[in-house]
Design a protein around this motif. Structure first.
Motif, PDB file in Angstrom:
ATOM      1  N   UNK A  65       0.814  -1.217   0.000  1.00  0.00           N
ATOM      2  CA  UNK A  65       0.000   0.000   0.000  1.00  0.00           C
ATOM      3  C   UNK A  65       0.846   1.264   0.000  1.00  0.00           C
ATOM      4  N   UNK A  66       2.104   1.147   0.397  1.00  0.00           N
ATOM      5  CA  UNK A  66       2.952   2.334   0.462  1.00  0.00           C
ATOM      6  C   UNK A  66       3.404   2.824  -0.920  1.00  0.00           C
ATOM      7  N   UNK A  67       3.256   2.015  -1.965  1.00  0.00           N
ATOM      8  CA  UNK A  67       3.568   2.501  -3.310  1.00  0.00           C
ATOM      9  C   UNK A  67       2.846   3.824  -3.569  1.00  0.00           C
ATOM     10  N   UNK A  68       3.488   4.798  -4.233  1.00  0.00           N
ATOM     11  CA  UNK A  68       4.810   4.747  -4.878  1.00  0.00           C
ATOM     12  C   UNK A  68       5.976   5.122  -3.966  1.00  0.00           C
ATOM     13  N   UNK A  69       5.741   5.151  -2.649  1.00  0.00           N
ATOM     14  CA  UNK A  69       6.870   5.346  -1.735  1.00  0.00           C
ATOM     15  C   UNK A  69       7.597   4.001  -1.605  1.00  0.00           C
ATOM     16  N   UNK A  70       8.873   3.918  -1.946  1.00  0.00           N
ATOM     17  CA  UNK A  70       9.578   2.638  -1.841  1.00  0.00           C
ATOM     18  C   UNK A  70       9.574   2.137  -0.400  1.00  0.00           C
ATOM     19  N   UNK A  71       9.422   0.829  -0.250  1.00  0.00           N
ATOM     20  CA  UNK A  71       9.438   0.231   1.083  1.00  0.00           C
ATOM     21  C   UNK A  71       9.824  -1.232   0.967  1.00  0.00           C
ATOM     22  N   UNK A  72      10.540  -1.719   1.977  1.00  0.00           N
ATOM     23  CA  UNK A  72      10.845  -3.142   2.052  1.00  0.00           C
ATOM     24  C   UNK A  72      11.026  -3.533   3.513  1.00  0.00           C
TER      25      UNK A  72
ATOM     26  N   UNK B 245      14.839   8.221   4.441  1.00  0.00           N
ATOM     27  CA  UNK B 245      14.279   6.953   4.870  1.00  0.00           C
ATOM     28  C   UNK B 245      14.118   6.891   6.381  1.00  0.00           C
ATOM     29  N   UNK B 246      13.145   6.087   6.794  1.00  0.00           N
ATOM     30  CA  UNK B 246      12.853   5.842   8.200  1.00  0.00           C
ATOM     31  C   UNK B 246      12.892   4.335   8.419  1.00  0.00           C
ATOM     32  N   UNK B 247      13.531   3.902   9.503  1.00  0.00           N
ATOM     33  CA  UNK B 247      13.619   2.480   9.840  1.00  0.00           C
ATOM     34  C   UNK B 247      12.735   2.215  11.051  1.00  0.00           C
ATOM     35  N   UNK B 248      11.801   1.281  10.905  1.00  0.00           N
ATOM     36  CA  UNK B 248      10.884   0.910  11.980  1.00  0.00           C
ATOM     37  C   UNK B 248      11.076  -0.565  12.310  1.00  0.00           C
TER      38      UNK B 248
ATOM     39  N   UNK C  68      11.171  -2.547   8.944  1.00  0.00           N
ATOM     40  CA  UNK C  68      10.439  -1.940   7.837  1.00  0.00           C
ATOM     41  C   UNK C  68      11.122  -0.626   7.492  1.00  0.00           C
ATOM     42  N   UNK C  69      11.587  -0.513   6.257  1.00  0.00           N
ATOM     43  CA  UNK C  69      12.288   0.694   5.806  1.00  0.00           C
ATOM     44  C   UNK C  69      11.428   1.370   4.749  1.00  0.00           C
ATOM     45  N   UNK C  70      11.070   2.613   4.997  1.00  0.00           N
ATOM     46  CA  UNK C  70      10.248   3.374   4.060  1.00  0.00           C
ATOM     47  C   UNK C  70      11.012   4.600   3.587  1.00  0.00           C
TER      48      UNK C  70
END
Length: 291
Positions: free
Chosen positions: A118-125, A243-246, A256-258
């Motif tokens: 759902x975070x598209x188009x913000x890259x996340x993995x 980027x933010x690391x959760x 989770x990196x967004x």
């Protein structure tokens, strides 16, 4: 090598490397005219930490000892260790993880996978304890690499960074990014001394990468943190992403990196992934159990 011996050896190597990088003037000591040793002498570190020179020598030699937390704190001050390094030496000596962890495939909650999409188009993995890529959305796959297309045991951020030539093209600041990633991996490995996934991956990295062979003995440790990364894409050019690391509550070793870009670049990323409809809905399956 027994885990206790390996950890004592690593502690000794770290102490020596930090001693050798400090100059006497940095800690308020005078430099004699015939000083030939690189950095501080062992007895000088012992003096600064208020411990005996023999005890410090044994620690640096990697003998199996268990210095108190107070001694480790004193050494941290004497050697001017940063917060990550100080935490790391405490983990090496006083960490109390299970003697051995089962080599099982990590699972990711379906709700987390859906969130990443759902975070598209913000890259996340999402990465696991050994930086296996457990899930990634279309934007991340378009900018980094197509994780699901890789063999299951190759879906790993460290293996991609150090063994895939494409990583050096994607990461504009590859040396700094790769070195920091290796430092984060070292910090995590210290928390899981019985997990063969870490040792197996490290062996593979040593075999494949001259940078790993050069950097690992430097004992750099890096904490998880947010920040900025610069990526290069053949169609979009260089992108600067914050980027933010959760860490996930159910498993703090899963991260989770967004990423966020400027509004203009975000629109360009959205347009890019719209042109690849066949990739819709693909997420990285969990890698196989590490043995």
């Amino acid at each position: 090598m027994p885990q206790s011996t390996a950890r004592s050896k690593e502690l000794g190597e770290l102490l020596r490397s930090r001693r050798e990088r400090l100059q006497p003037a940095e800690v308020g000591l005078l430099t004699g005219p015939r000083r030939r040793v690189r950095g501080l002498r062992r007895e000088e570190v012992a003096q600064l930490a208020a411990i005996s020179p023999t005890y410090y020598t044994y620690l640096e030699q990697g003998r199996e000892m268990r210095p108190s937390r107070q001694v480790l704190d004193s050494l941290s001050v004497a050697l001017q260790l940063d917060a990550a390094e100080r935490s790391h030496i405490h983990d090496l000596v006083h960490g109390a993880p299970p003697a051995e962890e089962p080599a099982v495939a990590e699972s990711l909650a379906p709700a987390v996978v859906a969130l990443v999409d759902r975070l598209d188009p913000c890259p996340a993995y999402v990465t696991g304890r050994c930086w296996d890529v457990l899930a990634s959305n279309r934007a991340a796959r378009a900018l980094w690499t197509d994780w699901p297309a890789k063999a299951p045991d190759a879906r790993n951020l460290l293996r991609w960074m150090f063994t895939d030539p494409g990583a050096r093209q994607v990461m504009v600041d590859w040396p700094a990014e790769a070195s920091a990633l290796l430092g984060r991996f070292r910090s995590a490995a210290a928390r899981h001394p019985g997990d063969t996934g870490f040792s197996t991956l490290l062996e593979r990295l040593h075999t494949a990468s001259p940078e790993v062979r050069e950097w690992w003995p430097q004992h750099r440790v890096v904490p998880l943190s947010s920040g900025t990364k610069r990526l290069r894409h053949p169609a979009l050019g260089v992108l600067e992403l914050e980027h933010v690391v959760l860490q996930l509550a159910d498993d703090p070793e899963q991260k989770l990196v967004t990423f966020n870009a400027t509004n203009q670049d975000q629109a360009r990323i959205a347009q890019l992934i719209r042109k690849s409809p066949t990739d819709a809905g693909r997420t990285s399956a969990p890698p196989p159990a590490r043995e």
